[in-house]
Design a protein around this motif. Structure first.
Motif, short mmCIF file in Angstrom:
data_model
loop_
_atom_site.label_atom_id
_atom_site.label_comp_id
_atom_site.label_asym_id
_atom_site.label_seq_id
_atom_site.Cartn_x
_atom_site.Cartn_y
_atom_site.Cartn_z
N MET A 255 0.80 -1.22 0.00
CA MET A 255 0.00 0.00 0.00
C MET A 255 0.83 1.27 0.00
N ILE A 256 1.96 1.24 0.68
CA ILE A 256 2.79 2.44 0.70
C ILE A 256 4.24 2.04 0.96
N ASP A 257 5.10 2.36 0.01
CA ASP A 257 6.54 2.22 0.17
C ASP A 257 7.19 3.33 -0.64
N ALA B 122 -0.26 9.20 1.48
CA ALA B 122 0.70 8.21 1.99
C ALA B 122 0.70 8.10 3.52
N PRO B 123 0.79 9.21 4.27
CA PRO B 123 0.77 9.05 5.74
C PRO B 123 -0.53 8.45 6.26
N ALA B 124 -1.67 8.86 5.68
CA ALA B 124 -2.94 8.30 6.12
C ALA B 124 -3.01 6.80 5.83
N THR B 125 -2.52 6.40 4.66
CA THR B 125 -2.50 4.98 4.31
C THR B 125 -1.61 4.19 5.26
N PHE B 126 -0.44 4.73 5.58
CA PHE B 126 0.48 4.05 6.49
C PHE B 126 -0.17 3.83 7.86
#
Length: 352
Positions: free
Chosen positions: A311-313, A333-337
């Motif tokens: 999902m996020i890298d 990205a921060p919300a997904t992490f």
């Protein structure tokens, strides 16, 4: 004087320009020679490297023969060989879907109401194989063709995490823990739908800048397919090698007390593997084998690794910023992490 009188008008202006023209004509030759020299430098460097390796073969043999390096190579080869077939199969299938399935199909198949389109798009990832490298351009194409962004983003997150190739690879990597497959499916789908609904409620159109055209516009379908296969194989294969190297290093070179200390603390182990998933940027078809090799960590921490990575890298952040704009990536990205870590912990606590 006779030459001057017989010469056509303007000859005196052209004659001085000839040496300059000759000098300009010599520039491509010099550039060609310099380019040839640069081309010749690569084989020369390779030859010198091989010669140095031959001269130092006794020292290299000694280093490779140590128990530490033997352990490192065993883990590296095992992870790479196990993951490679799934990586290649996933790349082939994702390229075929991206090229031969028209994006308009998804627009017609999704419900018109965004709240219902989000879970349907999330579940669509379960039947459409594809790695995260392919999901970003496919999501961009969906947005361009009128699919609600919330549904496109749910598909972007779910497709690399819950498709059949990834779930099969997870089952092979965890043969004694079949519940890991179910936990990965549920946690990833939950996070994908939650992010879709969150974007539907809080997202703004000026944050999202969809691409104006496709990456392979103008090429035939066959050319686009093989270009996608070559690009994704090299790209994802490189990250697989890096991930296998990192897993082997953690397994062989990191002091056991350090790993035990991190693994024994539930909060540290979860955060450590979440950050590791972002940094390693392993393709989702191969990450289960890397996670399975981290035997010191709990199943919940491994689940966090498997949910966060697709999902996020680092590579996904760059691709999302390039496809949808930096303003989108910096918020998405921060919300997904955060949601991926929380969803994996909750699911892992309940199922593992």
């Amino acid at each position: 004087m006779a030459i001057t009188e017989d010469a056509p008008p303007g000859a005196t202006e052209r004659d001085p320009a000839r040496p300059s023209g000759d000098r300009q004509g010599e520039r491509p030759d010099r550039e060609g020679r310099s380019q040839e020299g640069r081309r010749l430098s690569s084989p020369l460097i390779l030859t010198m490297t091989l010669l140095l390796a031959v001269l130092a073969q006794s020292s290299i043999r000694g280093v490779l023969g140590t128990p530490l390096m033997q352990s490192w190579m065993t883990v590296f080869v095992a992870v790479t060989v196990q993951a490679l077939p799934f990586l290649v199969l996933g790349v082939l299938l994702s390229a075929a879907i991206a090229v031969f399935v028209p994006p308009s199909f998804f627009a017609r198949a999704l419900p018109s109401r965004p709240a219902l389109a989000v879970p349907v798009a999330g579940l669509a990832g379960a039947v459409l194989p594809g790695c995260e490298c392919a999901s970003v351009p496919v999501a961009g194409a969906l947005v361009r063709r009128g699919v609600t962004p919330a549904a496109a983003l749910a598909f972007l997150l779910s497709a690399p995490a819950i498709n059949p190739i990834v779930l099969t690879a997870t089952a092979v990597a965890f043969p004694r823990n079949p519940e890991m497959v179910l936990a990965r499916f549920l946690a990833s789908l939950l996070v994908a739908c939650a992010m879709g609904w969150l974007w539907q409620r809080l997202g703004r159109t000026d944050w999202l800048r969809p691409p104006a055209h496709g990456a392979h516009e103008g090429a035939t379908k066959g050319e686009t397919f093989w270009n996608s296969v070559r690009h994704d194989t090299v790209h994802a294969g490189g990250f697989l090698v890096l991930g296998a190297m990192a897993a082997a290093t953690l397994k062989a070179a990191t002091p056991a007390t350090w790993l035990r200390t991190a693994a024994d603390n539930p909060l540290v182990s979860v955060l450590a593997l979440a950050v590791l998933a972002v940094l390693l940027s392993i393709c989702s078809e191969a990450d289960a084998f890397v996670a399975a090799s981290l035997t010191q960590f709990s199943m919940t921490a491994k689940l966090v690794f498997l949910v966060v990575g697709p999902m996020i890298d680092l590579k996904l952040f760059a691709m999302q910023a390039g496809t949808f704009g930096r303003a989108f990536a910096l918020r998405f990205a921060p919300a997904t992490f955060a949601l991926a870590v929380a969803g994996a912990v909750v699911t892992g606590t309940a199922l593992l």
